[in-house]
Design an enzyme around this catalytic site. Structure first.
Site, PDB file in Angstrom:
ATOM      1  N   CYS A  84      80.251   2.559  38.455  1.00 48.52           N
ATOM      2  CA  CYS A  84      79.005   3.759  39.053  1.00 48.52           C
ATOM      3  C   CYS A  84      79.403   2.864  40.657  1.00 48.52           C
ATOM      4  O   CYS A  84      79.289   1.507  40.981  1.00 48.52           O
ATOM      5  CB  CYS A  84      78.234   2.863  38.417  1.00 48.52           C
ATOM      6  SG  CYS A  84      77.984   3.345  36.617  1.00 48.52           S
ATOM      7  N   ARG A 123      70.749  -9.292  23.462  1.00 43.11           N
ATOM      8  CA  ARG A 123      71.149  -7.793  23.724  1.00 43.11           C
ATOM      9  C   ARG A 123      72.727  -8.106  23.558  1.00 43.11           C
ATOM     10  O   ARG A 123      72.763  -8.884  25.040  1.00 43.11           O
ATOM     11  CB  ARG A 123      70.530  -6.926  25.008  1.00 43.11           C
ATOM     12  CG  ARG A 123      70.559  -5.681  25.755  1.00 43.11           C
ATOM     13  CD  ARG A 123      70.410  -4.652  26.483  1.00 43.11           C
ATOM     14  NE  ARG A 123      69.119  -4.282  25.667  1.00 43.11           N
ATOM     15  CZ  ARG A 123      68.487  -3.689  25.131  1.00 43.11           C
ATOM     16  NH1 ARG A 123      69.853  -3.464  24.640  1.00 43.11           N
ATOM     17  NH2 ARG A 123      67.533  -3.178  24.503  1.00 43.11           N
ATOM     18  N   CYS A 315      58.552 -12.869  32.754  1.00 48.19           N
ATOM     19  CA  CYS A 315      59.756 -12.970  32.154  1.00 48.19           C
ATOM     20  C   CYS A 315      60.479 -14.079  30.573  1.00 48.19           C
ATOM     21  O   CYS A 315      60.322 -15.203  31.492  1.00 48.19           O
ATOM     22  CB  CYS A 315      60.571 -13.034  33.434  1.00 48.19           C
ATOM     23  SG  CYS A 315      62.526 -13.360  33.116  1.00 48.19           S
ATOM     24  N   ASP A 590      89.445  14.002  50.983  1.00 51.19           N
ATOM     25  CA  ASP A 590      89.830  12.280  50.427  1.00 51.19           C
ATOM     26  C   ASP A 590      90.094  13.065  48.699  1.00 51.19           C
ATOM     27  O   ASP A 590      90.709  11.940  48.673  1.00 51.19           O
ATOM     28  CB  ASP A 590      88.009  12.067  50.588  1.00 51.19           C
ATOM     29  CG  ASP A 590      88.541  10.441  49.161  1.00 51.19           C
ATOM     30  OD1 ASP A 590      88.370  10.146  50.117  1.00 51.19           O
ATOM     31  OD2 ASP A 590      86.942  10.249  48.918  1.00 51.19           O
TER      32      ASP A 590
END
Length: 620
Positions: A84, A123, A315, A590
């Site tokens: 990404c 997680r 947090c 490209d």
């Protein structure tokens, strides 16, 4: 748990004939004649007891500002099967030697310790956690930890459909899936890999298995996917999704630029223009998301405002990296190696002290990145808000969203392809790509003949002097403030001579980088919108329409490109059309350069131009 004192109430319960597990929650002894409880019933009852008789929170996980950290993110791997653009450079990142990564047993040892101290949510992240071979086993063993209420995973979705049934049986209770676009060609452009339909299949499988909501994370980047906000929200009408729009954040390797960030308030304004009835939902304690819902929709939308409105004050998160470093802040550079202490034989008490010291040093907020905001302009003008998919109006938006909804409800493939069309010409398959999304428009809108004015045309009259130079010979932007607004249209073209080998691969869509025509079409559209940033003295033009069309020419082994731009304003759009054609040609180069370096770009030229004060132009 050793660190949690047993309450008087629990002592009374223990004296009344119950034995206890290591967490302090009672376990009922089986009485003769009564049916035994199932494991699921017993686990549910023990969790209910823990919720109702919560002990004082561990001091080791409470920082100097009173924030209690009950949420742990564990990275299972540094590897990822995508690249990404906002996360990782195309060539990837240097990987830590396998011997320096946490083993499965080390991961579980640390998880067990953190859960004892008060962590109730874990997680699993990466890299991409689902490429780790033993991920199902890790979830199953985490599920056995008493006191752990939630096991979640954040994934790019490529392997999700295949693994999710096993993960659900193992105990996975929450899923976040990263997806930044609903356009397959743009997906390949952003992640530099194929796999859009695998992600769609994964989201479908999560809904099918009963996960609700299925969280879809979308990083919003100006000039790339902010035009899809409404399309994402439209999906929540019939699907139990929580679409989470994330402000673009800086990380090593993503060449972060403040101007690429679309703020929460700007996104919210866009949504409210379409759905004024959008209502805010109550915020959960320690939540990073600001949640909203459209009445009558099954799902909801959320905003992760890491940059514009940070949530550092509440947090409750800690992170363990794949090589065993504890990070108390995602944006901070401070880390402490738990791996090294584990391998040196540290006891649980010694590990608690190390963890407690690190948590105690946690700063009030991620100040180093807030400085980026202070050094940047106080407001971001919406210079791309007039992109071609937005200004064509709500009618086109709804049509586009309906096409997307078909992806979700009818086997993940659109009824009408958005970009590609296959035609047979002289018994040879020819591939044609167009960026135009309006099915009611004239299909010949890119034809130079179709765009020709009714009045005679010819070369533009020339000026006596260069218009972009002042009286002293210095470069200067032309003042167009006094010119009338007129409808401006320009068409430009380019040709890429590929050679036979590259041409065949493009024709058959067999390039390793992906679909060259789709990516080039997208690049041309983006380039047209960015023209004023690429060409210094060009005015910014609010384009009302962009179309880029590519066609294979078998006789020349070439790609023919045409680009059309339209706007209403005081200045022409020929530079936008030329930029779109040129950048589309460069993108084809490209995509194909690994196959052949003997590729020629040429014939970049203006074909037609209408609406200017000096008359219309049509190349003959």
């Amino acid at each position: 748990m050793a660190a949690r004192p047993v309450s008087r109430m629990l002592q009374r319960v223990l004296r009344s004939g119950l034995r206890s597990c290591s967490s302090g929650a009672p376990v009922t002894q089986h009485r003769p004649g009564e049916p035994p409880q199932t494991a699921a019933e017993e686990l549910s009852r023990r969790r209910q007891f823990l919720q109702e008789h919560a002990a004082p929170f561990s001091a080791f996980l409470t920082d100097s500002f009173g924030r209690q950290h009950s949420y742990l993110r564990i990275s299972l791997t540094e590897k990822c099967n995508l690249r990404c653009q906002y996360c990782m450079p195309e060539e990837g990142v240097p990987l830590t030697p396998k011997a320096d990564l946490l083993t499965t047993e080390e991961i579980l040892t640390l998880a067990r310790l953190f859960v004892k101290e008060g962590i109730d949510k874990i997680r699993l992240t990466g890299g991409e956690p689902l490429i780790r071979p033993d991920v199902v086993d890790i979830v199953a063993r985490l599920h056995q930890l008493e006191g752990l209420r939630t096991i979640g995973i954040t994934t790019n979705g490529i392997n999700l459909a295949r693994l999710l049934p096993q993960l659900q049986k193992a105990g996975l209770s929450a899923i976040n899936i990263s997806l930044d676009t609903l356009v397959p060609a743009k997906f390949e452009f952003i992640v530099r890999r194929k796999g859009f339909h695998k992600v769609m299949e994964g989201i479908h499988k999560a809904i099918e298995l009963g996960y609700s909501p299925v969280k879809v994370n979308c990083v919003v980047m100006r000039g790339l996917n902010e035009d899809e906000l409404l399309d994402f929200v439209a999906l929540t009408e019939g699907l139990p999704l929580d679409v989470r729009f994330i402000e673009y954040m800086p990380f090593d390797g993503n060449r972060w630029n403040f101007k690429k960030m679309v703020s929460y308030k700007e996104m919210l304004d866009t949504l409210r223009q379409q759905w004024p009835e959008l209502e805010k939902l109550p915020e959960e304690e320690s939540s990073t998301a600001k949640a909203f819902k459209i009445p009558g929709f099954r799902g909801q939308v959320s905003f992760i405002t890491s940059m514009s409105e940070h949530f550092c004050g509440t947090c409750n998160r800690l992170r363990i990296t794949a090589d065993g470093n504890l990070k108390v802040c995602l944006f901070g550079n401070s880390e402490v190696s738990l791996r090294d202490h584990l391998r040196a034989g540290a006891s649980e008490e010694e590990l608690r002290r190390v963890i407690g010291a690190a948590v105690g040093r946690k700063k009030r907020q991620h100040a180093e990145f807030l400085l980026l905001l202070q050094d940047s302009p106080p407001a971001i003008p919406s210079i791309f808000s007039q992109d071609p998919f937005r200004v064509q109006g709500i009618r086109h938006r709804v049509s586009f969203s309906n096409q997307k909804a078909t992806l979700w409800e009818g086997g993940w493939f659109p009824r009408t392809p958005l970009l590609a069309q296959w035609r047979l010409r002289s018994s040879c398959p020819q591939r044609h790509y167009s960026s135009h999304l309006d099915s009611d428009a004239n299909p010949k809108c890119l034809s130079a003949v179709a765009q020709a004015p009714a009045t005679p045309s010819g070369p533009l009259p020339t000026a006596d002097q260069l218009t972009h130079v002042d009286t002293e010979g210095r470069a200067a932007m032309v003042d167009v403030g006094g010119k009338p607004d007129t409808e401006r249209v320009a068409v430009a073209s380019a040709v890429v001579l590929l050679g036979s080998v590259a041409f065949k691969l493009v024709q058959e869509n067999q390039l390793k980088k992906g679909d060259a025509l789709a990516v080039a079409q997208l690049a041309g559209v983006q380039a047209a919108k960015l023209t004023s940033q690429l060409i210094p003295l060009c005015h910014h033009v609010a384009l009302s329409h962009i179309q880029v069309w590519l066609e294979l020419d078998a006789t020349r082994h070439a790609v023919g490109i045409r680009a059309s731009c339209r706007a209403r304003g005081p200045t022409g759009v020929e530079m936008e059309a030329l930029t779109a054609a040129a950048v589309a040609a460069l993108t084809v180069y490209d995509m194909c350069k690994a196959v052949s370096r003997d590729i020629v770009l040429g014939e970049i030229k203006l074909l037609s131009k209408t609406g200017g004060q000096r008359g219309d132009f049509q190349r003959t």
